[in-house]
Design an enzyme around this catalytic site. Structure first.
Site, PDB file in Angstrom:
ATOM      1  N   SER A 233      39.472  42.902  35.480  1.00 27.58           N
ATOM      2  CA  SER A 233      39.694  41.666  36.249  1.00 27.58           C
ATOM      3  C   SER A 233      38.398  41.109  36.838  1.00 27.58           C
ATOM      4  O   SER A 233      37.511  41.863  37.245  1.00 27.58           O
ATOM      5  CB  SER A 233      40.670  41.933  37.392  1.00 27.58           C
ATOM      6  OG  SER A 233      41.854  42.475  36.890  1.00 27.58           O
TER       7      SER A 233
ATOM      8  N   GLN B  18      38.145  51.010  36.111  1.00 25.45           N
ATOM      9  CA  GLN B  18      38.413  50.008  35.070  1.00 25.45           C
ATOM     10  C   GLN B  18      37.873  48.641  35.500  1.00 25.45           C
ATOM     11  O   GLN B  18      38.282  48.132  36.554  1.00 25.45           O
ATOM     12  CB  GLN B  18      39.925  49.909  34.870  1.00 25.45           C
ATOM     13  CG  GLN B  18      40.375  48.844  33.906  1.00 25.45           C
ATOM     14  CD  GLN B  18      41.894  48.762  33.820  1.00 25.45           C
ATOM     15  OE1 GLN B  18      42.585  49.081  34.785  1.00 25.45           O
ATOM     16  NE2 GLN B  18      42.410  48.365  32.682  1.00 25.45           N
ATOM     17  N   GLY B  19      37.013  48.053  34.700  1.00 33.20           N
ATOM     18  CA  GLY B  19      36.453  46.741  35.024  1.00 33.20           C
ATOM     19  C   GLY B  19      36.962  45.676  34.069  1.00 33.20           C
ATOM     20  O   GLY B  19      36.261  45.293  33.124  1.00 33.20           O
TER      21      GLY B  19
ATOM     22  N   SER C 254      51.011  41.621  35.268  1.00 33.00           N
ATOM     23  CA  SER C 254      52.115  41.276  36.172  1.00 33.00           C
ATOM     24  C   SER C 254      53.455  41.280  35.418  1.00 33.00           C
ATOM     25  O   SER C 254      53.484  41.225  34.181  1.00 33.00           O
ATOM     26  CB  SER C 254      51.883  39.893  36.782  1.00 33.00           C
ATOM     27  OG  SER C 254      52.032  38.913  35.773  1.00 33.00           O
TER      28      SER C 254
ATOM     29  N   GLU D 216      48.021  52.202  29.503  1.00 34.90           N
ATOM     30  CA  GLU D 216      48.171  51.935  30.939  1.00 34.90           C
ATOM     31  C   GLU D 216      49.622  51.629  31.264  1.00 34.90           C
ATOM     32  O   GLU D 216      50.140  52.029  32.296  1.00 34.90           O
ATOM     33  CB  GLU D 216      47.281  50.755  31.370  1.00 34.90           C
ATOM     34  CG  GLU D 216      47.547  50.312  32.812  1.00 34.90           C
ATOM     35  CD  GLU D 216      46.440  49.498  33.464  1.00 34.90           C
ATOM     36  OE1 GLU D 216      45.538  49.046  32.749  1.00 34.90           O
ATOM     37  OE2 GLU D 216      46.497  49.334  34.683  1.00 34.90           O
TER      38      GLU D 216
HETATM   39  C1  LIG Z   1      46.589  47.424  43.611  1.00 37.40           C
HETATM   40  C2  LIG Z   1      45.848  46.751  42.513  1.00 37.40           C
HETATM   41  C3  LIG Z   1      44.952  47.484  41.752  1.00 37.40           C
HETATM   42  C4  LIG Z   1      44.238  46.872  40.723  1.00 37.40           C
HETATM   43  N1  LIG Z   1      43.310  47.617  40.037  1.00 37.40           N
HETATM   44  C5  LIG Z   1      42.574  47.021  39.066  1.00 37.40           C
HETATM   45  C6  LIG Z   1      41.564  47.747  38.378  1.00 37.40           C
HETATM   46  O1  LIG Z   1      41.331  48.940  38.644  1.00 37.40           O
HETATM   47  N2  LIG Z   1      40.845  47.119  37.442  1.00 37.40           N
HETATM   48  C7  LIG Z   1      41.066  45.817  37.091  1.00 37.40           C
HETATM   49  O2  LIG Z   1      40.393  45.321  36.208  1.00 37.40           O
HETATM   50  N3  LIG Z   1      42.009  45.075  37.746  1.00 37.40           N
HETATM   51  C8  LIG Z   1      42.766  45.658  38.717  1.00 37.40           C
HETATM   52  N4  LIG Z   1      43.723  44.923  39.393  1.00 37.40           N
HETATM   53  C9  LIG Z   1      43.858  43.495  39.109  1.00 37.40           C
HETATM   54  C10 LIG Z   1      45.120  43.163  38.313  1.00 37.40           C
HETATM   55  O3  LIG Z   1      44.998  43.587  36.989  1.00 37.40           O
HETATM   56  C11 LIG Z   1      45.310  41.645  38.431  1.00 37.40           C
HETATM   57  O4  LIG Z   1      45.594  41.366  39.777  1.00 37.40           O
HETATM   58  C12 LIG Z   1      46.450  41.166  37.556  1.00 37.40           C
HETATM   59  O5  LIG Z   1      46.124  41.273  36.195  1.00 37.40           O
HETATM   60  C13 LIG Z   1      46.841  39.693  37.879  1.00 37.40           C
HETATM   61  O6  LIG Z   1      45.709  38.902  37.839  1.00 37.40           O
HETATM   62  P1  LIG Z   1      45.330  37.916  39.069  1.00 37.40           P
HETATM   63  O7  LIG Z   1      45.369  38.721  40.330  1.00 37.40           O
HETATM   64  O8  LIG Z   1      44.052  37.228  38.710  1.00 37.40           O
HETATM   65  O9  LIG Z   1      46.506  36.891  39.137  1.00 37.40           O
HETATM   66  P2  LIG Z   1      46.732  35.575  38.183  1.00 37.40           P
HETATM   67  O10 LIG Z   1      46.409  35.927  36.765  1.00 37.40           O
HETATM   68  O11 LIG Z   1      45.954  34.461  38.827  1.00 37.40           O
HETATM   69  O12 LIG Z   1      48.259  35.361  38.342  1.00 37.40           O
HETATM   70  C14 LIG Z   1      48.830  34.756  39.503  1.00 37.40           C
HETATM   71  C15 LIG Z   1      50.333  34.630  39.276  1.00 37.40           C
HETATM   72  O13 LIG Z   1      50.587  33.777  38.149  1.00 37.40           O
HETATM   73  C16 LIG Z   1      51.380  34.446  37.170  1.00 37.40           C
HETATM   74  N5  LIG Z   1      50.898  34.090  35.827  1.00 37.40           N
HETATM   75  C17 LIG Z   1      49.599  34.035  35.401  1.00 37.40           C
HETATM   76  N6  LIG Z   1      49.561  33.687  34.092  1.00 37.40           N
HETATM   77  C18 LIG Z   1      50.848  33.526  33.673  1.00 37.40           C
HETATM   78  C19 LIG Z   1      51.475  33.209  32.425  1.00 37.40           C
HETATM   79  N7  LIG Z   1      50.743  32.975  31.330  1.00 37.40           N
HETATM   80  N8  LIG Z   1      52.827  33.147  32.375  1.00 37.40           N
HETATM   81  C20 LIG Z   1      53.591  33.399  33.474  1.00 37.40           C
HETATM   82  N9  LIG Z   1      53.063  33.710  34.692  1.00 37.40           N
HETATM   83  C21 LIG Z   1      51.716  33.791  34.794  1.00 37.40           C
HETATM   84  C22 LIG Z   1      51.159  35.940  37.413  1.00 37.40           C
HETATM   85  O14 LIG Z   1      52.264  36.696  36.983  1.00 37.40           O
HETATM   86  C23 LIG Z   1      51.011  35.957  38.937  1.00 37.40           C
HETATM   87  O15 LIG Z   1      52.299  35.975  39.538  1.00 37.40           O
HETATM   88  C24 LIG Z   1      44.449  45.500  40.424  1.00 37.40           C
HETATM   89  C25 LIG Z   1      45.383  44.775  41.170  1.00 37.40           C
HETATM   90  C26 LIG Z   1      46.069  45.368  42.203  1.00 37.40           C
HETATM   91  C27 LIG Z   1      47.034  44.559  42.987  1.00 37.40           C
END
Ligand SMILES: Cc1cc2nc3c(=O)[nH]c(=O)nc-3n(C[C@H](O)[C@H](O)[C@H](O)COP(=O)(O)OP(=O)(O)OC[C@H]3O[C@@H](n4cnc5c(N)ncnc54)[C@H](O)[C@@H]3O)c2cc1C
Length: 400
Positions: free
Chosen positions: A133, A130-131, A379, A248
């Site tokens: 992020s 899945q692409g 999250s 998902e």
């Molecule tokens: C083990 C693992 C597997 C993954 N696999 C995939 C994958 O296969 N494909 C893919 O595309 N992605 C994948 N991801 C990425 C995942 O989808 C993102 O990490 C997730 O969506 C959070 O984005 P971020 O890491 O950029 O954090 P951010 O979006 O930067 O968030 C940082 C913090 O701020 C909080 N936050 C952000 N916006 C808000 C808001 N509007 N209101 C309240 N709180 C907020 C979040 O809850 C979090 O605590 C994976 C992540 C992990 C850990």
């Protein structure tokens, strides 16, 4: 809520149990088996096993038979998940394809996509990742910057994805790509299917603290993608992505419940072996986790009943994601509490348990893994906002 299984589901369970007893190698359930294998070896074993399972008629349980599935009900599919977990069968190597992309393609794919994608996916001929992020786009998916420029019948894709689970082993990626930079944020996106063997694709594994590389970064430089490989319509990527995320976030958590409940029983066994079960605070913590797990089970049964009645879960799937991920993470908080400061990382394996030794290394790995479950797939903070605004109809916090 209906807590009984109809006769055909009970027959199916007997058939699946008999097949698992005959085909699932006993050694795979032994403590330590999977933790001693290399990543590639483990992947290859699981890929082959899942393929045999599909060929035996135990893959795609609730998929229509025309796509290679069994044509069963959602209850049969949930029961199969629980039976596989109970038998300690290995987890899927193609979950992103099977659980998320497949129902999306069934719902909004073209006839060619349905024929070309579903059956090969079920046999694990094609592994999907899945692409979504990107370095600057996680929770805020609408800000995706990877772009696709139209070039005749194709798009030329440029940009970068990150945290891509299974990037090392995947053959293809379903990716959210900005195909119309002039349109407003959510309108200019499309869900493109990208062949990761194409020229211009570079996969860089990310090495984790645990030493393995479950995910990676994927870079695209002028990667040619046919426009016909867009799912759900050009410029309609946001709606398609939201549909996919609703799969998902999970229809039913019966499989998870079975897995977590086994982990719970093992944690109780560790607590007994260490004499920690006499500590009132540990006892209270274990009791709380059991209550949470049983709530998860009843929630899973409730969801299943709703789905069987034909209800579309939509945003309510966020409730399931929240509930299973929080319960799972909490369970392993209790595991850490049970171990306390006295049981070091080098504690020998197999010293625990009446059942011939528990795999402490596997439990520890699981404990690390549970840190991530409240992040991926959206999250917990994001899920709570969705539940508040879209399910409960509370005012939008950003407008307040
Ligand atoms: C083990 C693992 C597997 C993954 N696999 C995939 C994958 O296969 N494909 C893919 O595309 N992605 C994948 N991801 C990425 C995942 O989808 C993102 O990490 C997730 O969506 C959070 O984005 P971020 O890491 O950029 O954090 P951010 O979006 O930067 O968030 C940082 C913090 O701020 C909080 N936050 C952000 N916006 C808000 C808001 N509007 N209101 C309240 N709180 C907020 C979040 O809850 C979090 O605590 C994976 C992540 C992990 C850990």
């Amino acid at each position: 809520m209906d807590l009984t299984y109809p006769p055909e589901v009970a027959d199916f369970r007997r058939e699946l149990r008999a097949w698992l007893a005959a085909e699932l190698p006993a050694a795979w359930a032994a403590p330590g088996f999977w933790t001693t294998l290399g990543e590639d070896e483990s992947f290859d074993l699981r890929r082959g096993w899942e393929r045999r399972k599909a060929l035996a008629g135990f893959g795609g349980i609730d998929w229509p038979t025309e796509y290679g599935g069994r044509g069963g009900s959602p209850t049969m599919a949930a029961l199969a998940d629980a039976e596989l977990a109970r038998a300690r069968a290995p987890r899927s190597v193609n979950p992103l394809g099977l659980t998320f992309l497949a129902p999306t393609v069934m719902a909004v794919g073209t006839p060619e996509q349905k024929t070309g994608i579903l059956a090969p996916m079920l046999r694990n001929d094609v592994i999907w990742c899945q692409g979504f992020s990107e370095p600057e786009s996680g929770s805020d998916l609408g800000s995706v910057r990877t772009r696709g420029e139209r070039d005749g019948d194709d798009f030329l894709v440029h940009g970068q994805k990150v945290w891509t689970t299974s990037a090392r082993h995947a053959d293809r990626m379903f990716a959210l790509v900005r195909t119309d930079p002039a349109a407003s944020r959510h309108r200019g996106l499309s869900l493109l299917l990208i062949d990761l063997r194409s020229p211009g694709v570079e996969v860089r594994p990310i090495r984790q603290l645990s030493g393995i590389s479950e995910f990676g970064e994927v870079f695209f430089t002028d990667v040619r993608v046919p426009a016909a490989d867009c799912v759900g319509g050009l410029g309609n990527g946001w709606a398609t992505a939201m549909l996919l995320l609703s799969f998902e976030r999970g229809a039913s958590a019966m499989g998870q419940y079975t897995d977590f409940r086994r982990a719970y029983d093992q944690i109780v066994e560790v607590a007994r072996a260490l004499g920690r079960d006499r500590d009132p605070s540990v006892r209270q913590s274990l009791a709380r986790r059991l209550v949470e797990l049983e709530c998860l089970r009843y929630h899973a049964l409730h969801v299943l009943t709703e789905v069987e009645r034909g209800r579309d879960l939509g945003f309510a799937s966020s409730v399931t994601k929240l509930q299973w991920s929080q319960a799972y993470q909490g369970l392993f908080d209790t595991f850490d509490e049970v171990l306390g400061a006295d049981v070091g990382l080098d504690h020998p394996l197999g010293e625990f348990g009446e059942s011939g030794g528990l795999d402490l290394t596997a439990l520890r790995r699981e404990s690390f893994w549970t840190r991530s479950v409240t992040i991926w797939g959206g999250s917990s903070q994001i899920q709570r906002s969705i539940v508040a605004e879209r399910v409960l109809g509370l005012p939008n916090s950003r407008l307040a």
